[in-house]
Design a protein around this motif. Structure first.
Motif, PDB file in Angstrom:
ATOM      1  N   ASP A  31      38.023  45.686  47.043  1.00 12.66           N
ATOM      2  CA  ASP A  31      38.719  44.417  47.245  1.00 12.66           C
ATOM      3  C   ASP A  31      40.109  44.470  46.612  1.00 12.66           C
ATOM      4  O   ASP A  31      40.272  45.034  45.513  1.00 12.66           O
ATOM      5  CB  ASP A  31      37.919  43.275  46.620  1.00 12.66           C
ATOM      6  CG  ASP A  31      38.495  41.926  46.983  1.00 12.66           C
ATOM      7  OD1 ASP A  31      38.174  41.423  48.086  1.00 12.66           O
ATOM      8  OD2 ASP A  31      39.278  41.386  46.181  1.00 12.66           O
ATOM      9  N   PRO A  32      41.131  43.914  47.283  1.00 15.14           N
ATOM     10  CA  PRO A  32      42.496  43.964  46.732  1.00 15.14           C
ATOM     11  C   PRO A  32      42.640  43.373  45.343  1.00 15.14           C
ATOM     12  O   PRO A  32      43.578  43.710  44.625  1.00 15.14           O
ATOM     13  CB  PRO A  32      43.310  43.162  47.761  1.00 15.14           C
ATOM     14  CG  PRO A  32      42.563  43.318  49.036  1.00 15.14           C
ATOM     15  CD  PRO A  32      41.104  43.338  48.639  1.00 15.14           C
ATOM     16  N   ARG A  45      46.270  51.374  52.812  1.00 19.61           N
ATOM     17  CA  ARG A  45      45.887  50.586  53.994  1.00 19.61           C
ATOM     18  C   ARG A  45      45.011  49.427  53.518  1.00 19.61           C
ATOM     19  O   ARG A  45      43.816  49.379  53.750  1.00 19.61           O
ATOM     20  CB  ARG A  45      45.148  51.464  55.007  1.00 19.61           C
ATOM     21  CG  ARG A  45      46.004  52.544  55.617  1.00 19.61           C
ATOM     22  CD  ARG A  45      45.234  53.328  56.673  1.00 19.61           C
ATOM     23  NE  ARG A  45      44.151  54.112  56.096  1.00 19.61           N
ATOM     24  CZ  ARG A  45      43.170  54.649  56.811  1.00 19.61           C
ATOM     25  NH1 ARG A  45      43.102  54.451  58.114  1.00 19.61           N
ATOM     26  NH2 ARG A  45      42.238  55.372  56.225  1.00 19.61           N
ATOM     27  N   ILE A  46      45.640  48.496  52.850  1.00 18.56           N
ATOM     28  CA  ILE A  46      44.912  47.418  52.171  1.00 18.56           C
ATOM     29  C   ILE A  46      44.201  46.529  53.183  1.00 18.56           C
ATOM     30  O   ILE A  46      44.680  46.307  54.287  1.00 18.56           O
ATOM     31  CB  ILE A  46      45.888  46.613  51.295  1.00 18.56           C
ATOM     32  CG1 ILE A  46      45.140  45.792  50.250  1.00 18.56           C
ATOM     33  CG2 ILE A  46      46.820  45.763  52.159  1.00 18.56           C
ATOM     34  CD1 ILE A  46      46.036  45.258  49.156  1.00 18.56           C
ATOM     35  N   ALA A  47      43.028  46.038  52.807  1.00 16.76           N
ATOM     36  CA  ALA A  47      42.250  45.141  53.655  1.00 16.76           C
ATOM     37  C   ALA A  47      41.538  44.139  52.762  1.00 16.76           C
ATOM     38  O   ALA A  47      40.914  44.514  51.763  1.00 16.76           O
ATOM     39  CB  ALA A  47      41.242  45.921  54.501  1.00 16.76           C
ATOM     40  N   ALA A  48      41.628  42.870  53.117  1.00 16.92           N
ATOM     41  CA  ALA A  48      41.046  41.809  52.299  1.00 16.92           C
ATOM     42  C   ALA A  48      39.524  41.828  52.371  1.00 16.92           C
ATOM     43  O   ALA A  48      38.926  42.436  53.257  1.00 16.92           O
ATOM     44  CB  ALA A  48      41.574  40.450  52.758  1.00 16.92           C
ATOM     45  N   ASN A  49      38.911  41.130  51.391  1.00 18.89           N
ATOM     46  CA  ASN A  49      37.458  40.889  51.391  1.00 18.89           C
ATOM     47  C   ASN A  49      36.653  42.184  51.324  1.00 18.89           C
ATOM     48  O   ASN A  49      35.786  42.438  52.155  1.00 18.89           O
ATOM     49  CB  ASN A  49      37.051  40.080  52.626  1.00 18.89           C
ATOM     50  CG  ASN A  49      37.784  38.755  52.723  1.00 18.89           C
ATOM     51  OD1 ASN A  49      37.904  38.046  51.732  1.00 18.89           O
ATOM     52  ND2 ASN A  49      38.297  38.439  53.897  1.00 18.89           N
ATOM     53  N   SER A  85      45.102  49.444  39.458  1.00 14.40           N
ATOM     54  CA  SER A  85      44.573  50.211  40.588  1.00 14.40           C
ATOM     55  C   SER A  85      44.291  51.652  40.183  1.00 14.40           C
ATOM     56  O   SER A  85      43.266  52.233  40.568  1.00 14.40           O
ATOM     57  CB  SER A  85      45.571  50.177  41.759  1.00 14.40           C
ATOM     58  OG  SER A  85      45.752  48.859  42.236  1.00 14.40           O
ATOM     59  N   ALA A  86      45.195  52.249  39.397  1.00 16.13           N
ATOM     60  CA  ALA A  86      44.986  53.626  38.943  1.00 16.13           C
ATOM     61  C   ALA A  86      43.801  53.704  37.988  1.00 16.13           C
ATOM     62  O   ALA A  86      43.009  54.663  38.036  1.00 16.13           O
ATOM     63  CB  ALA A  86      46.245  54.150  38.270  1.00 16.13           C
ATOM     64  N   GLY A 111      34.935  53.202  52.942  1.00 13.80           N
ATOM     65  CA  GLY A 111      36.277  52.874  53.394  1.00 13.80           C
ATOM     66  C   GLY A 111      36.265  51.610  54.230  1.00 13.80           C
ATOM     67  O   GLY A 111      35.266  51.289  54.884  1.00 13.80           O
ATOM     68  N   ALA A 112      37.392  50.909  54.232  1.00 14.42           N
ATOM     69  CA  ALA A 112      37.508  49.732  55.089  1.00 14.42           C
ATOM     70  C   ALA A 112      37.662  50.136  56.540  1.00 14.42           C
ATOM     71  O   ALA A 112      37.302  49.384  57.449  1.00 14.42           O
ATOM     72  CB  ALA A 112      38.699  48.881  54.648  1.00 14.42           C
TER      73      ALA A 112
END
Length: 441
Positions: free
Chosen positions: A354-355, A363-367, A405-406, A257-258
């Motif tokens: 990664d997005p 809860r999107i997070a870059a990189n 994404s799915a 998880g991020a």
């Protein structure tokens, strides 16, 4: 920065203080106290004081105070918080299954809900698998894996994770053959769709008790609960339920998880931001039984990382991945797993991806991690260890109309399925079928 903290560092400029003499005492206090900062930046207020005459300043402050009155809580006008009835025996909505349903006249065991040979043409199920309803179905069918949806959607971030179980079911991208061993997971494992667990859409606190009990009941049959969220708050009852069935300390936890999910100071007692904290704080999982991978983002700070270190959690941030490369980090993770029990619970918060591969993370997070690295790792873990629980959470399908994404969320779930199947079929985690590796020409 909130109004009170802003007020502590702001004072009316000396050359503008004369403008306040024309105001009423209450209006003057509204400015000097900094209360206006909740509705107007300091620089704008200074500009307004400098450019307006006394009447227009009074009118401005009057308007701002009217806005403040509307925004504040008025007991005679506004509804207070709805109290939670802790003595209630049922959820706020939805119907719990009555005991009478158990009188259905059929032999225990999984059963098909498909009309044709090809499962995608009938009622959608995870992996096109038959359906089971009761624990006796799992026992009679000698079920290895029970895939179950947990459509809770009360977490932080972008909502819609509650729709993930339905969306992931509707795609026929689970139970694809293992590209390394060419094993088809549903031909080796007994897999069922165990439906969705009931959730209370107004109370995560009330939901966790039911989810914990249902997961414990499922794991108690010997089947591996493979849970599809829903937001990441469900990690807590998912692991807790397996611990009740298998015993605390009998398994390790690997979490991707991020977010560290280790917030001990939040207002709510349970959310996606506290799942790992609660598991450690309540002794359900000891810190040295936990490995977390992919950390990054705003919640990853010195205090949180120090808390993880103090609790002996093995954490791997994206800083380590960027400096050393993912292969080196994976080697270290595999070495660390040697000190954990043979049994393993694998948890995926899709924010770790990664997005570019997972734009629908709640809860999107870059990189983040590449989808290939994640699926490779999950497959290896599920082939190398005795999996007692699996969970994938926080995919909000509404945020990605392309369905990529799915598809990738299903690929992660399938990676664990094929790893478990390869293990049961006698393959090692790194074994590759000759036909899959070389064309032989």
């Amino acid at each position: 920065m909130n109004a009170s903290s802003s007020a502590a560092g702001w004072r009316v400029p000396q050359d503008l203080s004369g403008k306040l003499s024309a105001l009423e005492d209450e209006q003057r206090r509204f400015i000097t106290s900094g209360d206006f900062l909740a509705f107007m930046p300091a620089r704008q207020m200074e500009f307004e004081l400098a450019s307006r005459d006394a009447d227009k300043v009074r009118a401005l402050i009057s308007d701002l105070k009217a806005v403040a009155a509307e925004m504040g809580y008025d007991e005679s006008r506004d509804m207070g918080a709805i109290p939670l009835n802790l003595t209630a025996k049922r959820f706020n909505q939805g119907i719990m299954p009555p005991a009478a349903l158990r009188k259905e006249d059929r032999s225990p065991g999984p059963f098909s809900v498909h009309r044709y040979i090809f499962p995608e043409s009938g009622v959608p199920t995870f992996a096109g698998a038959p359906v089971a309803i009761w624990p006796e179905d799992l026992v009679a069918g000698k079920v290895d894996v029970a895939i179950v949806g947990i459509p809770n959607d009360m977490g932080s971030g972008r909502r819609n994770a509650g729709a993930a179980p339905h969306t992931m079911r509707s795609l026929n991208t689970i139970s694809t053959p293992d590209i390394q061993t060419l094993v088809n997971p549903t031909e080796v494992l007994s897999v069922v769709d165990y439906g969705d667990l009931a959730i209370d859409s107004m109370s995560t606190e009330r939901t966790i008790g039911h989810v914990t009990a249902m997961v414990a009941e499922t794991a108690g049959t010997g089947a591996v609960p493979m849970m599809v969220g829903g937001d990441t708050s469900m990690l807590y009852p998912g692991v807790k339920g397996v611990a009740q069935a298998r015993g605390k300390g009998s398994f390790g936890l690997v979490h991707f998880g991020a977010h560290p999910d280790a917030d001990s100071q939040a207002v709510h007692t349970i959310s996606d931001e506290q799942a790992l904290f609660l598991l450690i704080d309540e002794g359900i999982v000891e810190g040295d039984e936990l490995v977390t991978i992919g950390l990054r983002g705003a919640a990853v700070n010195q205090d949180t990382l120090q808390w993880l270190r103090d609790n002996k959690v093995r954490y791997h941030t994206m800083a380590a991945v960027n400096r050393n490369g993912y292969s080196a980090v994976l080697k270290r993770v595999l070495r660390e797993l040697r000190s954990l029990p043979e049994q393993l619970f694998v948890s995926i918060d899709v924010s770790v991806i990664d997005p570019g591969d997972m734009v629908a993370a709640g809860r999107i997070a870059a990189n983040g991690m590449a989808i290939q690295d994640l699926t490779r790792t999950v497959r290896h873990l599920c082939a190398a260890r005795d999996i007692v629980g699996f969970e994938i959470t926080d995919m909000a399908p509404m945020l990605d109309y392309s369905r990529l994404s799915a598809v990738n969320a299903n690929a992660v779930l399938n990676a664990c399925l094929v790893g478990m199947a390869a293990r049961k079929a006698g393959y090692g985690p790194d074994d590759v079928h000759p036909l899959a590796l070389d064309h032989g020409q």
